[in-house]
Write an enzyme that holds these catalytic residues in place. Structure first.
Site, mmCIF file in Angstrom:
data_model
loop_
_atom_site.group_PDB
_atom_site.id
_atom_site.type_symbol
_atom_site.label_atom_id
_atom_site.label_comp_id
_atom_site.label_asym_id
_atom_site.label_seq_id
_atom_site.Cartn_x
_atom_site.Cartn_y
_atom_site.Cartn_z
ATOM 1 N N LYS A 1 50.169 10.768 -17.012
ATOM 2 C CA LYS A 1 49.492 10.916 -15.713
ATOM 3 C C LYS A 1 48.012 11.257 -15.917
ATOM 4 C CE LYS A 1 53.721 12.300 -13.365
ATOM 5 N NZ LYS A 1 54.574 13.430 -13.009
ATOM 6 N N LEU B 1 60.570 15.585 -19.623
ATOM 7 C CA LEU B 1 60.019 14.644 -18.641
ATOM 8 C C LEU B 1 59.752 15.446 -17.376
ATOM 9 C CD1 LEU B 1 62.401 11.550 -19.092
ATOM 10 C CD2 LEU B 1 60.048 11.802 -19.912
ATOM 11 N N ASP B 2 58.726 15.052 -16.627
ATOM 12 C CA ASP B 2 58.418 15.741 -15.371
ATOM 13 C C ASP B 2 59.570 15.545 -14.382
ATOM 14 O OD1 ASP B 2 55.961 16.313 -16.455
ATOM 15 O OD2 ASP B 2 54.941 14.633 -15.465
ATOM 16 N N LYS B 3 59.578 16.394 -13.375
ATOM 17 C CA LYS B 3 60.643 16.333 -12.353
ATOM 18 C C LYS B 3 60.755 14.933 -11.743
ATOM 19 C CE LYS B 3 61.691 18.418 -7.920
ATOM 20 N NZ LYS B 3 61.108 19.228 -6.859
#
Ligand code: URA
Length: 237
Positions: free
Chosen positions: A188, A101-103
């Site tokens: 995104k 998962l992204d930050k």
């Protein structure tokens, strides 16, 4: 397998703690009291330790509700990693995340040392569904529902696989999106392709795993019985 390794794996105690505990309270292996940590134990043995029947698990399975601000990598760098919030006794294990998962993304993250499970869940041919709740900077156009169903160009070689978008009737900026791939920044980029910027992203489920039994954001727990059964199902497919 050595008794101390067996007990460490089943109890999440360190081997040092186990050795100390065995000196005071022997384990009972198939009805025989044993306090030597090097004693060989079969995984099918019936083992009791500190008043409990021990369930042996070969691998460690952790369900984390990832908070924003942590990165999914084993490499030390500028940002704290998801492993930094794990208990010290887990730090000796060769754990990794199942996907990333992204930050700034929150939500469901599986951490394990079971490479086979990870492979089976991540392989593109397995089409494991992942559902995200998201909020965008502007109302999401209704046309995105059809575009995502058909597959949309996000600048890769191929359009995305069919995805299910449910836009909130209350707040048209929020939606649930279910995808069956795991491309880099996929959610995104899909939202960007329909003119929206994601300002909040949370993963609610991956396959049959969800966060209905917790943990809450920033916490983690070991898989419960139901989740261990899902692991067995995946591995026996
Ligand atoms: N898609 C994204 O864009 N980011 C994530 O963290 C997960 C899926």
């Amino acid at each position: 397998m050595r008794l101390d390794k067996y007990l460490a794996s089943a109890t999440q105690m360190t081997r040092r703690e186990i050795k100390r505990a065995l000196k005071k309270t022997p384990a009972v292996v198939d009805g025989v009291k044993v306090s030597a940590p090097e004693t060989q134990v079969d995984v099918r043995s019936v083992v009791r330790f500190m008043g409990e029947k021990i369930e042996y698990h070969e691998y460690t399975y952790i369900l984390m509700n990832k908070p924003a601000g942590l990165v999914c990598t084993n490499r030390e760098g500028r940002n704290p990693t998801v492993f930094s919030i794990l208990d010290d006794r887990l730090k000796g294990k060769e754990l990794f995340t199942v996907g990333r998962l992204d930050k700034d993304t929150t939500g469901l993250l599986i951490i394990t040392d079971d490479g086979d499970l990870s492979h089976r869940m991540m392989h593109p041919k397995k089409h494991v569904e992942k559902t995200y709740s998201l909020t965008c900077d502007r109302p999401i156009p209704q046309s995105a529902v059809e575009s995502f169903k058909a597959g949309i160009d996000i600048g890769d070689d191929k359009p995305t696989k069919p995805a299910d978008l449910v836009i909130s009737g209350i707040d048209e900026k929020s939606a649930l999106l279910t995808i069956s791939e795991g491309r880099f920044h996929q959610v995104k980029r899909m939202m960007k392709a329909v003119g929206c910027e994601v300002i909040a992203l949370n993963r609610c489920s991956v396959g049959d795993f969800d966060l209905k039994d917790g943990p809450s954001v920033g916490e983690y727990r070991f898989f419960n019985e139901r989740e261990l059964e899902i692991v067995d199902k995946i591995k026996n497919q």
